[in-house]
Design a protein around this motif. Sequence first.
Motif, PDB file in Angstrom:
ATOM      1  N   ASP A  29     -30.110   9.459 -48.899  1.00 54.30           N
ATOM      2  CA  ASP A  29     -29.116   8.397 -49.032  1.00 54.30           C
ATOM      3  C   ASP A  29     -28.067   8.529 -47.938  1.00 54.30           C
ATOM      4  O   ASP A  29     -28.185   9.347 -47.033  1.00 54.30           O
ATOM      5  CB  ASP A  29     -28.469   8.406 -50.422  1.00 54.30           C
ATOM      6  CG  ASP A  29     -27.733   9.709 -50.720  1.00 54.30           C
ATOM      7  OD1 ASP A  29     -27.385  10.418 -49.755  1.00 54.30           O
ATOM      8  OD2 ASP A  29     -27.516  10.002 -51.902  1.00 54.30           O
ATOM      9  N   ASN A  30     -27.045   7.712 -48.032  1.00 54.32           N
ATOM     10  CA  ASN A  30     -26.070   7.651 -46.948  1.00 54.32           C
ATOM     11  C   ASN A  30     -24.957   8.669 -47.053  1.00 54.32           C
ATOM     12  O   ASN A  30     -23.963   8.575 -46.330  1.00 54.32           O
ATOM     13  CB  ASN A  30     -25.496   6.237 -46.852  1.00 54.32           C
ATOM     14  CG  ASN A  30     -26.432   5.324 -46.096  1.00 54.32           C
ATOM     15  OD1 ASN A  30     -26.437   5.298 -44.880  1.00 54.32           O
ATOM     16  ND2 ASN A  30     -27.240   4.592 -46.836  1.00 54.32           N
ATOM     17  N   TYR A  35     -19.083  -0.334 -50.572  1.00 56.98           N
ATOM     18  CA  TYR A  35     -20.005   0.799 -50.488  1.00 56.98           C
ATOM     19  C   TYR A  35     -19.274   1.957 -49.831  1.00 56.98           C
ATOM     20  O   TYR A  35     -18.763   1.824 -48.717  1.00 56.98           O
ATOM     21  CB  TYR A  35     -21.247   0.425 -49.676  1.00 56.98           C
ATOM     22  CG  TYR A  35     -22.369   1.431 -49.760  1.00 56.98           C
ATOM     23  CD1 TYR A  35     -23.426   1.248 -50.637  1.00 56.98           C
ATOM     24  CD2 TYR A  35     -22.376   2.575 -48.973  1.00 56.98           C
ATOM     25  CE1 TYR A  35     -24.455   2.166 -50.720  1.00 56.98           C
ATOM     26  CE2 TYR A  35     -23.388   3.507 -49.048  1.00 56.98           C
ATOM     27  CZ  TYR A  35     -24.432   3.292 -49.924  1.00 56.98           C
ATOM     28  OH  TYR A  35     -25.441   4.209 -50.008  1.00 56.98           O
ATOM     29  N   LEU A  44     -25.314  -3.308 -44.394  1.00 53.08           N
ATOM     30  CA  LEU A  44     -24.632  -2.108 -44.878  1.00 53.08           C
ATOM     31  C   LEU A  44     -23.228  -2.024 -44.291  1.00 53.08           C
ATOM     32  O   LEU A  44     -22.268  -1.691 -44.993  1.00 53.08           O
ATOM     33  CB  LEU A  44     -25.432  -0.852 -44.535  1.00 53.08           C
ATOM     34  CG  LEU A  44     -24.765   0.473 -44.939  1.00 53.08           C
ATOM     35  CD1 LEU A  44     -24.550   0.541 -46.447  1.00 53.08           C
ATOM     36  CD2 LEU A  44     -25.593   1.669 -44.464  1.00 53.08           C
TER      37      LEU A  44
END
Length: 474
Positions: free
Chosen positions: A274-275, A441, A432
Amino acid sequence: MANRLSQGTVAATTGIITAGGIEVDPISRIEGHLGVKLATNGSGFVSEANVHGNLWRGFENFLIGRDANDAITFTQRICGVCPVPHGLTSTYAVDAAMGYSEGHITFAYDGTYGIPKKAVHIRNLVLGAETLMSSITHFYHLVALDYVQGPALPPWTPFFNNGFYHALLLNPTGTELAPRLKETYSVGIWDAAITQYVKALRIRRLTFEAGALFAGRMPMTSCFVGGGVTNDGTVDLGTRCAKFKSIMQEIGLFVIKEYAPLVLALGALYPNYDNLYNANTLNTAYAPLWSVVGNTPDSGSATPAAINTGWGAGVGNFLSWGAYPNPDTNDLAIYGGVYTSASGMGFQATNKATVKSQFITATSPNSMASNLKESIAYSHYSISSFDTGNINATTRLAYPGAVQRTKPNRANGYSYIKSPRWNDLPCEVGPLARLVVSGYYKVDESEPLSTALGTYYTDYTKGAGLDPAMIARR
């Protein structure tokens, strides 16, 4: 793409192995022509990476001398998946050239600048329909086949070796039921991916129908013009709005009940990738589901390691220009601004006033003229005679608005791509980046994805798995 490259390490691949490296060219299922060359050392670690665009399209040159509105029509042909953003961006540029706008986005008329409110609404509706189409197309029809081993018949065959797929994404054989991610899932993830792939074809068509109500046609629109849209302002659009709403209700149900849960379900198979890595944070909340060598599913009991996390993470810098201006308040539904890994949120442009003060005003430390540069240092271009004073001969950097000609020269560099920079930083743009800059986010917190997303994630979950009511068969 069959290649799986971990954090700095070359793993299993179907690319061309060269001396001391790997070349993948072309990269499939993307819009455009792209290749990647990686040089590796003796231990298999990447020592150099070149990402190269193979095609010079030359739009910036064959628009010279044309009518300004021609750019709106021509640039939509750059891409077959996202033509409307190119057309609308050109529309904003034409607005500025004709004096309707002060910058890179056009708001409602305020007595001096702007376009009619109805025109702002129409532009937003067309762009919204296109955004849905592009997102659905990308996930289902361009990349979903990389996650799921399709049925044992064309066009899915031949497919990759079993080792490239998670066990739950393998094509079921014989009388075996579609595999399930967890008992709390109400439908097999393999089954859901295949059936939704087919259903998404119809949903994609509906997005075109919705946009065409106002665009005239989709995906190449005919409604955008400098100063507004082609509607004369006297037509009652009530019937079209009602039809648009009806179509969007069906699309919305698909997104909420099928698209989003499937993305979450697939993501649950790769919890380490994931980020969080954008914040230089190792995700230790989950054990890796894949072994380090061979891309083989393991028992999930291994200790997380840096080599097995952070796949797909970017540079941690995000740039958004903003989108969807509200014609009544001149606020932006999607903010503009910059977020950097070093200092967090640089700034947010949330409305017409902040777009002007942050992006446009020359005295602003965040102005485009001061920060936005394009580099051709490693590109197939030369500095034309028109731009000897506009492009730095040493760094080969320039503010894009100051460049008058693009001169191709294949002997230079390795790519036809120009490299944009913000304050000398490479930045990620796109969906994103928009979420990060708008604050939806978080990439700067050391927490699992489920916590970072908050209710955006938990609305779909129940206990250890997805809420069955959210992904029931339909």
